[in-house]
Design a protein around this motif. Structure first.
Motif, PDB file in Angstrom:
ATOM      1  N   PHE A  51      10.602 -10.325  -3.461  1.00 18.74           N
ATOM      2  CA  PHE A  51       9.529  -9.332  -3.455  1.00 18.74           C
ATOM      3  C   PHE A  51      10.060  -7.994  -2.948  1.00 18.74           C
ATOM      4  O   PHE A  51       9.779  -6.934  -3.526  1.00 18.74           O
ATOM      5  CB  PHE A  51       8.364  -9.808  -2.583  1.00 18.74           C
ATOM      6  N   ASP A  54      12.165  -6.296  -5.563  1.00 21.09           N
ATOM      7  CA  ASP A  54      11.329  -5.713  -6.614  1.00 21.09           C
ATOM      8  C   ASP A  54      10.674  -4.413  -6.150  1.00 21.09           C
ATOM      9  O   ASP A  54      10.203  -3.622  -6.979  1.00 21.09           O
ATOM     10  CB  ASP A  54      10.251  -6.708  -7.055  1.00 21.09           C
ATOM     11  N   CYS A  55      10.647  -4.198  -4.821  1.00 16.40           N
ATOM     12  CA  CYS A  55      10.113  -2.955  -4.255  1.00 16.40           C
ATOM     13  C   CYS A  55      11.223  -1.976  -3.881  1.00 16.40           C
ATOM     14  O   CYS A  55      10.986  -1.006  -3.150  1.00 16.40           O
ATOM     15  CB  CYS A  55       9.253  -3.264  -3.023  1.00 16.40           C
ATOM     16  N   ASP A 182       6.251  -0.990  -9.510  1.00 17.06           N
ATOM     17  CA  ASP A 182       6.164  -2.306 -10.144  1.00 17.06           C
ATOM     18  C   ASP A 182       5.660  -3.361  -9.168  1.00 17.06           C
ATOM     19  O   ASP A 182       6.002  -4.549  -9.276  1.00 17.06           O
ATOM     20  CB  ASP A 182       7.535  -2.715 -10.702  1.00 17.06           C
ATOM     21  N   TYR A 183       4.856  -2.958  -8.240  1.00 13.67           N
ATOM     22  CA  TYR A 183       4.336  -3.830  -7.186  1.00 13.67           C
ATOM     23  C   TYR A 183       3.537  -4.989  -7.785  1.00 13.67           C
ATOM     24  O   TYR A 183       2.678  -4.782  -8.653  1.00 13.67           O
ATOM     25  CB  TYR A 183       3.452  -2.989  -6.269  1.00 13.67           C
ATOM     26  N   ASP A 184       3.811  -6.193  -7.336  1.00 17.44           N
ATOM     27  CA  ASP A 184       3.141  -7.399  -7.849  1.00 17.44           C
ATOM     28  C   ASP A 184       1.970  -7.761  -6.938  1.00 17.44           C
ATOM     29  O   ASP A 184       2.151  -8.398  -5.893  1.00 17.44           O
ATOM     30  CB  ASP A 184       4.138  -8.553  -7.937  1.00 17.44           C
ATOM     31  N   PHE A 185       0.770  -7.348  -7.336  1.00 17.73           N
ATOM     32  CA  PHE A 185      -0.418  -7.574  -6.504  1.00 17.73           C
ATOM     33  C   PHE A 185      -0.755  -9.060  -6.404  1.00 17.73           C
ATOM     34  O   PHE A 185      -1.266  -9.509  -5.380  1.00 17.73           O
ATOM     35  CB  PHE A 185      -1.606  -6.789  -7.058  1.00 17.73           C
ATOM     36  N   ALA A 186      -0.478  -9.826  -7.461  1.00 18.09           N
ATOM     37  CA  ALA A 186      -0.783 -11.255  -7.425  1.00 18.09           C
ATOM     38  C   ALA A 186       0.058 -11.964  -6.364  1.00 18.09           C
ATOM     39  O   ALA A 186      -0.462 -12.763  -5.568  1.00 18.09           O
ATOM     40  CB  ALA A 186      -0.543 -11.876  -8.797  1.00 18.09           C
ATOM     41  N   LEU A 187       1.353 -11.655  -6.329  1.00 12.52           N
ATOM     42  CA  LEU A 187       2.210 -12.277  -5.326  1.00 12.52           C
ATOM     43  C   LEU A 187       1.899 -11.767  -3.925  1.00 12.52           C
ATOM     44  O   LEU A 187       2.057 -12.500  -2.946  1.00 12.52           O
ATOM     45  CB  LEU A 187       3.684 -12.016  -5.659  1.00 12.52           C
ATOM     46  N   ARG A 193      -5.642  -1.399  -3.983  1.00 13.87           N
ATOM     47  CA  ARG A 193      -4.737  -0.264  -3.863  1.00 13.87           C
ATOM     48  C   ARG A 193      -5.261   0.719  -2.817  1.00 13.87           C
ATOM     49  O   ARG A 193      -6.395   0.595  -2.343  1.00 13.87           O
ATOM     50  CB  ARG A 193      -4.610   0.452  -5.209  1.00 13.87           C
ATOM     51  N   ASN A 262      -2.020  -5.571   1.389  1.00 18.46           N
ATOM     52  CA  ASN A 262      -1.089  -4.625   0.791  1.00 18.46           C
ATOM     53  C   ASN A 262      -0.703  -3.482   1.723  1.00 18.46           C
ATOM     54  O   ASN A 262       0.017  -2.566   1.315  1.00 18.46           O
ATOM     55  CB  ASN A 262      -1.662  -4.089  -0.520  1.00 18.46           C
TER      56      ASN A 262
END
Length: 341
Positions: A51, A54-55, A182-187, A193, A262
């Motif tokens: 994660f 990806d950030c 490309d932040y993965d809100f589900a994970l 936001r 978040n």
């Protein structure tokens, strides 16, 4: 000549003194595992290398509050071993991530002193800086403590530092490379936001955790916090150990995941007060109030200013009609965190 250290008293502080705190500490994945065992911490950025990568980060850094507790703990023998109370915080900024393998040290400069009218204690202000093995500052903050006076020396000249009420958004430090486009809100656990939060909004984090004596004792040892009120049951007339305020901060921060999943990284500590003592057996709940939002220069990254309140009572109750903290309130913390826009 005694070879032991009884700690400093109010008489021992002079404005301008710089204190180098012992002992350097190399941190590793063990600190992360213990932190997540002590608190229900679920922030994705601090839980997953994937994660974090990806950030835009090289891997998952250690939780911000791990850095705070370690840097803070090193100051205790020199600043608050003989403290009556830890009174507040200001101008705190996280300046660089702490990675497994980093070695942390702490120094503090005395920036203010004021003897109390009873002549038996006084307030000391210090600015503490934590650095890594490359002498890069990772954290700085001001705190002030009430410390017992030992002798009959005349009161020193009063010096009260002029502190900012909050860290300005332009002074927030965003970790190099951080990118939430490309932040993965589900994970991460929630879809919310920055734009979904409104100034004045109050969030009840719903969950509660009963503070246990054993966990608090592990925490004070883990952070090497030797303040007598936290580990010596004979230090107070009631025979109770006072729960370390940082333990309450971390518990409340972890509970705030439910509603603020978040709010990934703490980047500033604007102010804080340990409003009432916490003891083993107390059940801690948390609520937050949105105080402000701001943009940053990092892609997809915004900042949210939050009031985090730890309480034994209900959400939204902070102070009584006379302006004093409600007896159920344990912590009132004002901080900035980074959040996807």
């Amino acid at each position: 000549m005694s070879k032991t250290n009884a700690g400093r008293f109010f008489d021992d502080y002079k404005v301008g003194d710089v204190i180098t705190h012992a002992v350097p500490r190399t941190v590793a994945e063990g600190e992360r595992a213990l932190y997540h065992a002590l608190y229900p911490a679920r922030g994705a950025l601090y839980s997953s290398d994937m994660f974090a990568q990806d950030c835009g980060l090289e891997s998952s850094p250690l939780d911000d509050l791990i850095a705070f507790h370690i840097v803070f703990g090193k100051t205790v023998p020199d600043v608050s071993l003989n403290a009556v109370a830890n009174l507040g915080y200001a101008e705190g900024r996280w300046l660089a991530p702490v990675w497994p393998g980093d070695t942390l040290t702490s120094t503090s400069e005395v920036i203010g002193v004021k003897q109390n009218s009873n002549g038996k204690s006084g307030v000391v202000w210090v600015r503490t800086t934590g650095r890594n093995q490359m002498d890069v500052p990772v954290l700085e903050y001001v705190r002030w403590v009430m410390v017992r006076k030992q002798g009959d020396a005349p009161a020193p000249d009063t010096v009260i530092p002029d502190l900012q009420k909050s860290v300005l958004p332009g002074d927030l430090v965003v970790p190099e490379g951080l990118d939430f486009t490309d932040y993965d809100f589900a994970l991460a656990g929630e879809p919310h936001r920055l734009g979904d939060y409104k100034v004045g909004e109050v969030i009840d984090h719903v969950d509660g955790v009963t503070i246990e004596e054993a966990e608090h004792m592990i925490a004070t040892r883990l952070w090497q916090n030797t303040a007598k009120v936290h580990f010596d049951a004979t230090n107070r007339p009631d025979g109770k150990r006072l729960i370390y305020g940082g333990h309450v901060i971390s518990m409340a921060r972890a509970l705030s995941f439910n509603g603020l999943a978040n709010a990934q990284m703490i980047v500033a500590l604007n102010g804080g007060a340990h409003a009432n003592p916490c003891f083993a057996g107390d059940t801690v709940r948390a609520w937050s109030e949105v105080l402000d939002t701001a943009d940053t220069d990092a892609p997809g990254v915004g900042a949210i200013r939050l009031r985090l309140v730890a309480t034994k009572g209900k959400a939204g109750a902070l102070k009584t009609e006379d302006g004093k903290y409600h007896p159920d309130v344990l912590l009132d913390l004002d901080y900035w965190a980074l959040m996807p826009t």
